[in-house]
Motif scaffolding. Structure first.
Motif, PDB file in Angstrom:
ATOM      1  N   VAL A   1      35.692  34.340 -14.922  1.00 50.41           N
ATOM      2  CA  VAL A   1      35.340  35.598 -15.576  1.00 50.41           C
ATOM      3  C   VAL A   1      34.014  35.393 -16.305  1.00 50.41           C
ATOM      4  CG1 VAL A   1      37.713  36.379 -15.799  1.00 50.41           C
ATOM      5  CG2 VAL A   1      36.709  34.987 -17.614  1.00 50.41           C
ATOM      6  N   PRO A   2      33.172  36.431 -16.385  1.00 51.25           N
ATOM      7  CA  PRO A   2      31.842  36.269 -16.984  1.00 51.25           C
ATOM      8  C   PRO A   2      31.857  35.710 -18.409  1.00 51.25           C
ATOM      9  CG  PRO A   2      31.973  38.343 -15.799  1.00 51.25           C
ATOM     10  CD  PRO A   2      33.360  37.772 -15.797  1.00 51.25           C
ATOM     11  N   SER A   3      32.906  36.002 -19.164  1.00 54.30           N
ATOM     12  CA  SER A   3      32.959  35.522 -20.545  1.00 54.30           C
ATOM     13  C   SER A   3      33.102  34.004 -20.633  1.00 54.30           C
ATOM     14  CB  SER A   3      34.114  36.194 -21.293  1.00 54.30           C
ATOM     15  OG  SER A   3      35.345  35.927 -20.642  1.00 54.30           O
ATOM     16  N   ASP A   4      33.443  33.359 -19.513  1.00 57.89           N
ATOM     17  CA  ASP A   4      33.612  31.906 -19.506  1.00 57.89           C
ATOM     18  C   ASP A   4      32.356  31.168 -19.030  1.00 57.89           C
ATOM     19  OD1 ASP A   4      36.157  31.756 -20.533  1.00 57.89           O
ATOM     20  OD2 ASP A   4      37.159  31.764 -18.589  1.00 57.89           O
ATOM     21  N   LEU A   5      31.231  31.870 -18.976  1.00 54.16           N
ATOM     22  CA  LEU A   5      29.991  31.249 -18.504  1.00 54.16           C
ATOM     23  C   LEU A   5      29.634  30.008 -19.310  1.00 54.16           C
ATOM     24  CD1 LEU A   5      27.299  31.057 -16.972  1.00 54.16           C
ATOM     25  CD2 LEU A   5      26.363  32.745 -18.554  1.00 54.16           C
ATOM     26  N   ASP A   6      29.600  30.137 -20.647  1.00 55.56           N
ATOM     27  CA  ASP A   6      29.228  28.994 -21.484  1.00 55.56           C
ATOM     28  C   ASP A   6      30.247  27.864 -21.364  1.00 55.56           C
ATOM     29  OD1 ASP A   6      26.934  30.213 -22.316  1.00 55.56           O
ATOM     30  OD2 ASP A   6      27.630  30.722 -24.327  1.00 55.56           O
ATOM     31  N   LYS A   7      31.508  28.221 -21.180  1.00 52.82           N
ATOM     32  CA  LYS A   7      32.549  27.202 -21.005  1.00 52.82           C
ATOM     33  C   LYS A   7      32.313  26.422 -19.723  1.00 52.82           C
ATOM     34  CE  LYS A   7      37.585  26.668 -20.585  1.00 52.82           C
ATOM     35  NZ  LYS A   7      38.878  27.372 -20.498  1.00 52.82           N
ATOM     36  N   LEU A   8      31.968  27.120 -18.652  1.00 47.62           N
ATOM     37  CA  LEU A   8      31.687  26.459 -17.372  1.00 47.62           C
ATOM     38  C   LEU A   8      30.487  25.534 -17.516  1.00 47.62           C
ATOM     39  CD1 LEU A   8      32.367  26.220 -14.325  1.00 47.62           C
ATOM     40  CD2 LEU A   8      30.747  28.097 -13.941  1.00 47.62           C
ATOM     41  N   TRP A   9      29.471  26.007 -18.207  1.00 49.42           N
ATOM     42  CA  TRP A   9      28.269  25.196 -18.444  1.00 49.42           C
ATOM     43  C   TRP A   9      28.611  23.958 -19.275  1.00 49.42           C
ATOM     44  CZ3 TRP A   9      23.904  27.081 -22.227  1.00 49.42           C
ATOM     45  CH2 TRP A   9      22.875  26.133 -22.282  1.00 49.42           C
TER      46      TRP A   9
ATOM     47  N   PRO B   1      38.179  21.249 -12.017  1.00 52.00           N
ATOM     48  CA  PRO B   1      39.270  22.120 -12.490  1.00 52.00           C
ATOM     49  C   PRO B   1      39.969  21.633 -13.750  1.00 52.00           C
ATOM     50  CG  PRO B   1      39.303  22.016 -10.113  1.00 52.00           C
ATOM     51  CD  PRO B   1      38.256  21.036 -10.556  1.00 52.00           C
ATOM     52  N   ARG B   2      40.331  20.358 -13.810  1.00 54.11           N
ATOM     53  CA  ARG B   2      41.068  19.878 -14.985  1.00 54.11           C
ATOM     54  C   ARG B   2      40.185  19.826 -16.240  1.00 54.11           C
ATOM     55  NH1 ARG B   2      46.185  17.911 -14.158  1.00 54.11           N
ATOM     56  NH2 ARG B   2      46.800  17.613 -11.970  1.00 54.11           N
ATOM     57  N   SER B   3      38.902  19.718 -16.046  1.00 48.98           N
ATOM     58  CA  SER B   3      37.983  19.756 -17.180  1.00 48.98           C
ATOM     59  C   SER B   3      37.802  21.191 -17.672  1.00 48.98           C
ATOM     60  CB  SER B   3      36.633  19.165 -16.790  1.00 48.98           C
ATOM     61  OG  SER B   3      35.705  19.248 -17.853  1.00 48.98           O
ATOM     62  N   PHE B   4      37.559  22.108 -16.725  1.00 51.66           N
ATOM     63  CA  PHE B   4      37.337  23.513 -17.082  1.00 51.66           C
ATOM     64  C   PHE B   4      38.587  24.161 -17.666  1.00 51.66           C
ATOM     65  CE2 PHE B   4      37.447  28.038 -15.914  1.00 51.66           C
ATOM     66  CZ  PHE B   4      36.305  28.482 -16.570  1.00 51.66           C
ATOM     67  N   LEU B   5      39.756  23.833 -17.130  1.00 54.46           N
ATOM     68  CA  LEU B   5      41.008  24.479 -17.532  1.00 54.46           C
ATOM     69  C   LEU B   5      41.702  23.780 -18.699  1.00 54.46           C
ATOM     70  CD1 LEU B   5      42.450  25.189 -13.965  1.00 54.46           C
ATOM     71  CD2 LEU B   5      41.393  26.846 -15.530  1.00 54.46           C
ATOM     72  N   ALA B   6      41.101  22.731 -19.245  1.00 59.78           N
ATOM     73  CA  ALA B   6      41.710  22.013 -20.367  1.00 59.78           C
ATOM     74  C   ALA B   6      41.933  22.955 -21.548  1.00 59.78           C
ATOM     75  CB  ALA B   6      40.825  20.844 -20.780  1.00 59.78           C
ATOM     76  N   ALA B   7      42.986  22.687 -22.302  1.00 58.58           N
ATOM     77  CA  ALA B   7      43.373  23.569 -23.421  1.00 58.58           C
ATOM     78  C   ALA B   7      42.310  23.603 -24.515  1.00 58.58           C
ATOM     79  CB  ALA B   7      44.714  23.127 -23.985  1.00 58.58           C
ATOM     80  N   THR B   8      41.658  22.476 -24.749  1.00 58.33           N
ATOM     81  CA  THR B   8      40.635  22.399 -25.795  1.00 58.33           C
ATOM     82  C   THR B   8      39.413  21.655 -25.274  1.00 58.33           C
ATOM     83  OG1 THR B   8      41.418  20.284 -26.696  1.00 58.33           O
ATOM     84  CG2 THR B   8      42.459  22.304 -27.558  1.00 58.33           C
TER      85      THR B   8
ATOM     86  N   TRP C   1      20.521  23.402 -19.003  1.00 58.62           N
ATOM     87  CA  TRP C   1      20.609  24.758 -18.445  1.00 58.62           C
ATOM     88  C   TRP C   1      19.955  24.829 -17.067  1.00 58.62           C
ATOM     89  CZ3 TRP C   1      22.762  29.363 -18.440  1.00 58.62           C
ATOM     90  CH2 TRP C   1      22.097  30.427 -17.781  1.00 58.62           C
ATOM     91  N   GLU C   2      18.811  24.169 -16.925  1.00 58.06           N
ATOM     92  CA  GLU C   2      18.088  24.190 -15.650  1.00 58.06           C
ATOM     93  C   GLU C   2      18.951  23.618 -14.534  1.00 58.06           C
ATOM     94  OE1 GLU C   2      14.420  21.693 -13.695  1.00 58.06           O
ATOM     95  OE2 GLU C   2      14.097  22.493 -15.719  1.00 58.06           O
ATOM     96  N   GLY C   3      19.548  22.457 -14.767  1.00 59.13           N
ATOM     97  CA  GLY C   3      20.388  21.845 -13.749  1.00 59.13           C
ATOM     98  C   GLY C   3      21.604  22.684 -13.415  1.00 59.13           C
ATOM     99  N   PHE C   4      22.231  23.245 -14.450  1.00 62.01           N
ATOM    100  CA  PHE C   4      23.410  24.100 -14.260  1.00 62.01           C
ATOM    101  C   PHE C   4      23.051  25.330 -13.422  1.00 62.01           C
ATOM    102  CE2 PHE C   4      25.784  27.835 -15.892  1.00 62.01           C
ATOM    103  CZ  PHE C   4      27.059  27.503 -15.437  1.00 62.01           C
ATOM    104  N   ALA C   5      21.959  25.999 -13.783  1.00 60.12           N
ATOM    105  CA  ALA C   5      21.544  27.209 -13.080  1.00 60.12           C
ATOM    106  C   ALA C   5      21.179  26.912 -11.623  1.00 60.12           C
ATOM    107  CB  ALA C   5      20.370  27.863 -13.804  1.00 60.12           C
ATOM    108  N   LEU C   6      20.480  25.808 -11.383  1.00 55.49           N
ATOM    109  CA  LEU C   6      20.087  25.469 -10.026  1.00 55.49           C
ATOM    110  C   LEU C   6      21.301  25.198  -9.137  1.00 55.49           C
ATOM    111  CD1 LEU C   6      16.936  23.203 -10.521  1.00 55.49           C
ATOM    112  CD2 LEU C   6      17.019  25.556  -9.707  1.00 55.49           C
ATOM    113  N   GLU C   7      22.309  24.522  -9.678  1.00 54.42           N
ATOM    114  CA  GLU C   7      23.517  24.260  -8.890  1.00 54.42           C
ATOM    115  C   GLU C   7      24.209  25.572  -8.520  1.00 54.42           C
ATOM    116  OE1 GLU C   7      24.889  21.526  -7.466  1.00 54.42           O
ATOM    117  OE2 GLU C   7      23.040  20.514  -8.051  1.00 54.42           O
ATOM    118  N   GLN C   8      24.244  26.527  -9.467  1.00 53.92           N
ATOM    119  CA  GLN C   8      24.874  27.815  -9.179  1.00 53.92           C
ATOM    120  C   GLN C   8      24.103  28.553  -8.077  1.00 53.92           C
ATOM    121  OE1 GLN C   8      27.823  28.410 -10.608  1.00 53.92           O
ATOM    122  NE2 GLN C   8      27.515  26.502 -11.733  1.00 53.92           N
ATOM    123  N   VAL C   9      22.780  28.513  -8.152  1.00 58.59           N
ATOM    124  CA  VAL C   9      21.940  29.187  -7.161  1.00 58.59           C
ATOM    125  C   VAL C   9      22.133  28.570  -5.769  1.00 58.59           C
ATOM    126  CG1 VAL C   9      19.553  29.496  -6.404  1.00 58.59           C
ATOM    127  CG2 VAL C   9      20.184  29.998  -8.769  1.00 58.59           C
TER     128      VAL C   9
END
Length: 239
Positions: free
Chosen positions: A18-26, A32-39, A165-173
């Protein structure tokens, strides 16, 4: 030959959250286990466990005999080169290893999908061009583990924020455009002009520039790239 097709399976990407999780993904990366971790602390611990088991178990199981502490020191060192031109000589002096060993370690992390080596775009020109690759962590969460970034506050106050941010954005692109490793390049001239991503589609060149800036403007480098490479279009990506 030609009877096998290869599909790279990465972690989560923008289209899967979901778009609100952008910063969390970054911050936490796409595993998956890193992104979905409780904290954030649980996520950081999972990534640390992943790094350790990757070095101590996975690498030896591939038949590669490299001391885990030595490879970890190298991996930690190149986290500070994320988004920069690779310089084997600098790393060789810093770590006390031969240039050939440094390149072997980098190729190992590249072939296991930990690091992306973005190759320079070559063409006939009178300009002096950069001919060494740029290096990026493919997963931003792993980069942040090596940079000791534990939460959003650490990230937004870190001196490597823009590079992250640059590396994150490039991987998404690269994922969204379904570009393969041999189809993506960067362009840089010794005069200082450069472009973060260059790729070829339908017989023409396209460019992408990434800026961590809320109100970016067209730069001299971007204009030079448009003219020199005769780009069909150039996109500017910012938060």
């Amino acid at each position: 030959a030609g009877r096998i097709s290869y599909l790279e399976l990465g972690g989560f990407f923008l289209g899967e959250i979901v778009p609100s999780d952008l910063d969390k993904l970054w911050l936490q990366g796409g595993f998956p286990r890193s992104f979905l971790a409780a904290t954030a602390a649980d996520s950081a611990q999972w990534r640390e466990d992943f790094i350790r088991t990757f070095l101590e178990r996975d690498i030896p199981q591939l038949g590669i005999q490299i001391p885990a502490p030595a490879l970890r020191r190298f991996w930690t060192m190149i986290s500070h080169y994320h988004g920069q031109i690779f310089n084997a000589a600098d790393l060789s002096r810093s770590l006390g290893l031969a240039d050939t060993t440094i390149k072997r370690y980098l190729d190992l992390l590249t072939s296991t999908f930990m690091i992306r080596q973005l190759q320079p775009w070559f063409y006939t020109t009178k300009k002096r061009l950069v001919k060494r690759p740029k290096i990026y962590f493919r997963d931003s969460g792993l980069l942040h583990s090596f940079l000791s970034v534990a939460d959003r506050n650490d990230l937004f106050n870190h001196p490597r924020l823009s590079a992250s941010w640059e590396g994150f954005a490039l991987e998404q692109v690269i994922h969204e455009l379904a570009l393969k490793e041999h189809e993506v390049y960067f362009w840089a001239a010794h005069s200082g002009a450069e472009l973060d991503l260059v790729f070829q589609r339908k017989g023409v060149l396209w460019g992408i520039e990434v800026k961590y800036n809320e109100a970016p403007r067209r730069t001299t480098s971007m204009s030079a790239a448009m003219k020199e490479l005769q780009l069909k279009h150039l996109w500017l990506i910012y938060p």
